[in-house]
Design a protein around this motif. Structure first.
Motif: not given
Ligand SMILES: NC(=O)c1ccc[n+]([C@@H]2O[C@H](COP(=O)([O-])OP(=O)(O)OC[C@H]3O[C@@H](n4cnc5c(N)ncnc54)[C@H](OP(=O)(O)O)[C@@H]3O)[C@@H](O)[C@H]2O)c1
Length: 253
Positions: A14, A16-17, A19, A38-39, A63-65, A91, A152, A156, A182-183, A185, A192
């Motif tokens: 994951g 593609t966007q 973190i 990513s999906r 790929c869908d995880v 991730n 969630y 985690k 991470p807090g 982000i 967010w």
């Molecule tokens: N953002 C925050 O505030 C924050 C804080 C603490 C921890 N985190 C953790 O950091 C990690 C990344 O979060 P993020 O907010 O940066 O990104 P995100 O917006 O959740 O995007 C994550 C990526 O995962 C892909 N994805 C989602 N579901 C999928 C699946 N079932 N199979 C394959 N790919 C999948 C998405 O692409 P597609 O939609 O195209 O599949 C995208 O590339 C996560 O584990 C999250 O819990 C985030």
């Protein structure tokens, strides 16, 4: 400081966007080959095109995880294409929400099993090549009460416990396992970014809860993840690093 990452082979799900994308970009800048998914096939194609350089290549496929068979086959394919794997970063998350039991199952399958199945798939390859580094992505929501009672936060927390246990088990094979938490982000198109508009009062409170008065940026998480995943962090194992700009309030002894 040389992180020792040149020519290492990394798999991050994951990317593609958010973190994940910043981790991928930082690994590429250090000279790694990086495999991601990513999906959406279009998003994967785009990241391969945008982030590959003359010295470091991005590979990947949709790929869908959540789909075990598809996920395990994807990992094997990536390992085969790179002729091994040195770094693994699961991730992908199913995200938050408390509306139904369905969410608990989805969170378990994506956040927890997505981590466990991925680790089980890469570890034999890491053993074969003499070691590796696994960095699991948790959240500050795992370590302090946050928002609402939801899958969630619980999943985690389980990721941290699993990773710590795993670090004891595979250390003998020269594989390190660490976690980052991470807090909040913020980035365009992220959760967010959306909450800023849909829940402005809560977003403002979250901002105030940060000593700096702002949320974190994906690159601020990525740099720490890349360091922990690198040979430069060779004596850090079984740790959970908070990357939250001081958002969480407990004292970490
Ligand atoms: N953002 C925050 O505030 C924050 C804080 C603490 C921890 N985190 C953790 O950091 C990690 C990344 O979060 P993020 O907010 O940066 O990104 P995100 O917006 O959740 O995007 C994550 C990526 O995962 C892909 N994805 C989602 N579901 C999928 C699946 N079932 N199979 C394959 N790919 C999948 C998405 O692409 P597609 O939609 O195209 O599949 C995208 O590339 C996560 O584990 C999250 O819990 C985030």
């Amino acid at each position: 400081m040389d992180l020792g990452l040149r020519e290492k082979r990394a798999i991050i799900t994951g990317a593609t966007q958010g973190i994940g994308r910043k981790i991928l970009e930082a690994l590429i800048a250090e000279g790694c080959t990086v495999a991601t998914c990513s999906r959406s096939p279009e998003s994967v194609e785009a990241i391969i095109e945008q982030c590959s350089t003359r010295k470091a290549e991005v590979i990947g496929a949709a790929c869908d995880v959540k789909d075990q068979e598809e996920y395990e086959a994807w990992i094997e394919d990536m390992v085969k294409q790179m002729d091994g794997v040195d770094i693994f970063i699961p991730n992908v998350s199913a995200g938050g929400g408390m509306d139904s039991e369905k969410n608990w199952w989805k969170s378990f399958e994506v956040d927890m099993l997505g981590t466990v199945r991925g680790c089980e798939a890469v570890i034999p390859h890491m053993k074969e090549s003499g070691g590796g580094a696994i960095t699991l992505i948790s959240s500050s929501a795992a370590v302090e009460t946050f928002a609402v009672p939801q899958a969630y936060n619980a999943m985690k927390a389980a990721v941290i416990t699993y990773g710590k246990q795993l670090s004891q088990f595979v250390g003998v094979d020269n594989i390190r396992v660490n976690m980052v938490s991470p807090g909040p982000i913020e980035f365009p198109g992220g959760s967010w970014d959306m909450l800023k508009d849909t829940m402005p009062k809560w977003y403002a409170k979250i901002q105030r809860d940060h000593p700096t008065g702002r949320l974190g940026k994906p690159e601020e998480v990525a740099k720490a993840v890349v360091f922990l995943s690198s040979p430069a962090a060779s004596w850090i194992n079984g740790a959970n690093l908070m990357i939250d700009g001081g958002f969480t309030k407990r004292v970490q002894f």
